[in-house]
Design an enzyme around this catalytic site. Sequence first.
Site, short mmCIF file in Angstrom:
data_model
loop_
_atom_site.label_atom_id
_atom_site.label_comp_id
_atom_site.label_asym_id
_atom_site.label_seq_id
_atom_site.Cartn_x
_atom_site.Cartn_y
_atom_site.Cartn_z
N TRP A 23 0.86 -1.05 0.02
CA TRP A 23 0.16 0.14 -0.10
C TRP A 23 0.87 1.20 0.07
O TRP A 23 0.66 2.24 -0.39
CB TRP A 23 -0.91 -0.02 1.17
N HIS A 24 1.82 1.22 0.66
CA HIS A 24 2.95 2.40 0.78
C HIS A 24 3.43 2.81 -0.48
O HIS A 24 3.89 4.11 -0.73
CB HIS A 24 3.88 2.31 1.72
N GLY A 25 3.77 1.90 -1.15
CA GLY A 25 4.29 2.54 -2.74
C GLY A 25 4.80 1.09 -3.56
O GLY A 25 4.67 -0.02 -3.32
N PHE A 41 2.23 8.66 -1.20
CA PHE A 41 1.45 7.23 -0.86
C PHE A 41 -0.17 7.54 -1.33
O PHE A 41 -0.63 6.52 -1.19
CB PHE A 41 1.65 6.67 0.42
#
Length: 474
Positions: A323-325, A474
């Site tokens: 999800w962060h990247g 993000f």
Amino acid sequence: MLFCSLPFLVFFVIVFLAYWLTPWHEVRVWLLLIASFYFYASWNKWLACVIFVSTITDYFVARGMERTRSLTWKRVLLFISVAGNLGLLVYFKYANFFLRSLEEALQTAGLDSQFPVLKVLLPIGISFYTFEAINYVVDVYRGKGKAERNLAHFILFILFFPHLIAGPIVRARDFLPQVRRPKRWDWARMHLGVQLFLLGMFKKLAIADRMAQFADPIFKQPTEHSTYALWLAGFAYALQVYCDFSGYTDMALGTAHMLGYKLTQNFNMPYISANIAEFWRRWHISLSTWLRDYLFIPLGGSRGSRWKTYRNLLLVMALGGLWHGASWPYVVFGVIQGIYLIIHRAFRFFCEDRPRLNALLQTPLGLVGRVLCTFVTFTCSLVVFRNETLANGFTMLGRMFVPTHGHGTELYARAFWISLLVVAIGHALTLNGLGKRWIFTLPSPVRGFGYAAFLTLALMLAPDTSKAFIYFQF
């Protein structure tokens, strides 16, 4: 428009004055809606239109789910909404990552392949508002919330500018009732909003941006620096990412309070956590609870066998890392968090049959040891998170644990330790409530002078060039 920039200050003052000078509630809603759309469109008007269209689609899908009695049609509509939101997220954020990973896998297998690179502009904050839209339609499907009938109210829920770019991830059942409720001017709430905004600005400018000066050069060339410098950079980045993200959250909560809205708490002093499970109940709380409610529990949570629980923890945290990247360091960071949680859970079961060990861990000395262990292990995972490649991340970790010679930090370490002391004092004052009680005992003119001095100090300590908030990507 960065929250700590002059353009945002001008924008917010105009919105703030127009908002409170308008006596009609629905006009205020539309004013915030227009201001929120302009806030995002000032960065990219076409991507603002994409958000607008997807939000309207979710609105009608939820209305359709509430109207139909057919479970099949409800599932179809749910699939349309979730697939649409995830489709946007995957296309804009992960398309090139998946293509590049597939290309590398095929080349490793000996196949000559090359995929085109898509020229995609990543919408800022897409991970946040897609998760908000998903939690809304899923709650309507589950019957935990009703579909919003007022289109303007629902669009404001997604586009409300304080939380639009980097959260916190807001639940519709918490926010929509506030949109319906008429607002009245409240000096106490305004005071709280100003406090939070100034605190967030101080965290961002005086601590996070200064810690970047320690961390960035060393992370850029980790093989050229000594073990001491690498540890200093790791701790500096831990302070940077915390003060950067929690600073944004404080400013978001502060601006929302000044407009009569309350957003969810996103941080609760995570660096005093005694274990990694407690840490994730204190760090990025809105994401942790989202992953728990919409991934971990549907997968079975901890209701199955111990190994199934471990599987669920590992899978959920890996997805949280992704999800962060769109890069492997983020995925591995999530896997590391899953492994940490599994080890903590196994160690907790181990201690249950050993009362002496358990009693030792509960002593003040044992508590301090657990807090330090949690902070250091999380900092080590941030080394992987921060580096652009896995090779650099693991090389830096290796040099941190095997004493090596090299360059030291270019800046005096005294500034780092002073910043660390300031954060520790802030935690102590917040933990015992002394800071809040002391502030409210001061006369109003003294408090006003103190806020002005606090703002001046933040601006004086800020580096010459301010960095964008880390979580914008993000």
